[in-house]
Design a protein around this motif. Structure first.
Motif, PDB file in Angstrom:
ATOM      1  N   THR A   8       0.839  -1.206   0.000  1.00 47.82           N
ATOM      2  CA  THR A   8       0.000   0.000   0.000  1.00 47.82           C
ATOM      3  C   THR A   8       0.869   1.249   0.000  1.00 47.82           C
ATOM      4  N   ARG A  11       2.485   1.601  -3.476  1.00 49.04           N
ATOM      5  CA  ARG A  11       1.528   2.068  -4.495  1.00 49.04           C
ATOM      6  C   ARG A  11       1.217   3.550  -4.305  1.00 49.04           C
ATOM      7  N   LEU A  12       0.950   3.932  -3.075  1.00 44.63           N
ATOM      8  CA  LEU A  12       0.634   5.328  -2.795  1.00 44.63           C
ATOM      9  C   LEU A  12       1.815   6.235  -3.123  1.00 44.63           C
ATOM     10  N   GLY A  14       4.004   5.702  -5.374  1.00 44.35           N
ATOM     11  CA  GLY A  14       4.052   5.784  -6.835  1.00 44.35           C
ATOM     12  C   GLY A  14       3.050   6.780  -7.380  1.00 44.35           C
ATOM     13  N   VAL A  15       1.849   6.773  -6.826  1.00 42.12           N
ATOM     14  CA  VAL A  15       0.831   7.738  -7.260  1.00 42.12           C
ATOM     15  C   VAL A  15       1.285   9.160  -6.935  1.00 42.12           C
ATOM     16  N   ILE A  16       1.797   9.347  -5.722  1.00 44.85           N
ATOM     17  CA  ILE A  16       2.267  10.679  -5.326  1.00 44.85           C
ATOM     18  C   ILE A  16       3.380  11.138  -6.262  1.00 44.85           C
ATOM     19  N   SER A  18       3.901  10.332  -9.256  1.00 39.49           N
ATOM     20  CA  SER A  18       3.357  10.610 -10.593  1.00 39.49           C
ATOM     21  C   SER A  18       2.702  11.987 -10.667  1.00 39.49           C
ATOM     22  N   ARG A  19       2.405  12.572  -9.535  1.00 44.07           N
ATOM     23  CA  ARG A  19       1.758  13.887  -9.493  1.00 44.07           C
ATOM     24  C   ARG A  19       2.760  15.040  -9.463  1.00 44.07           C
ATOM     25  N   GLY A  25       2.242  15.837 -13.468  1.00 45.71           N
ATOM     26  CA  GLY A  25       1.157  16.146 -12.544  1.00 45.71           C
ATOM     27  C   GLY A  25       0.483  17.464 -12.915  1.00 45.71           C
ATOM     28  N   SER A  30      -5.358  17.743  -9.810  1.00 47.01           N
ATOM     29  CA  SER A  30      -4.838  16.910  -8.729  1.00 47.01           C
ATOM     30  C   SER A  30      -4.450  17.760  -7.525  1.00 47.01           C
TER      31      SER A  30
END
Length: 128
Positions: A8, A11-12, A14-16, A18-19, A25, A30
């Motif tokens: 978790t 993944r989080l 990675g999302v951060i 990407s922003r 981003g 966003s």
């Protein structure tokens, strides 16, 4: 921490990441990209706000509030701390590695070690 929790965090993170503006981003769509666009001070201010809210939630729980309130605020603090880490090109794994390094070390010993290291660095810097 189990593998699911670590997954978790990865993944989080990675999302951060990407922003971030350099990763495409968009601050218009966003919240995280908007924080990155505002820069260090905005991110640091938000971490401070979330830390304060976590402390207040803990006090509320101590006074009888639902424990879920503290979990909610702590999740906000962790999330914004992850944004702060990403701002400085760090990841949750860097924090986990530091915690693993400290595992089994007395808090008193660890603090004394940091003071000694700081003193030695200052002496080297000052040419003593």
């Amino acid at each position: 921490m189990n593998d699911d929790a670590n997954d978790t965090l990865k993944r989080l993170a990675g999302v951060i990441a990407s922003r971030k503006p350099g990763n495409g981003g968009d601050p218009e769509t966003s919240y995280v990209a908007r924080l990155f666009a505002k820069g260090d001070d905005a991110i640091l201010k938000k971490v401070g706000e979330e830390a304060t809210e976590s402390v207040m939630a803990a006090k509320d729980v101590r006074a009888g509030a639902e424990r879920s309130k503290l979990v909610y605020e702590c999740a906000d603090l962790w999330f914004h701390s992850m944004i702060m880490l990403a701002q400085f090109d760090l990841t949750p794994q860097d924090v986990l590695d530091e915690l693993a390094r400290r595992e089994g070390i007395s808090g008193i010993e660890e603090k004394a070690s940091r003071k000694l290291q700081a003193r030695e660095q200052a002496e080297r810097r000052d040419g003593h």
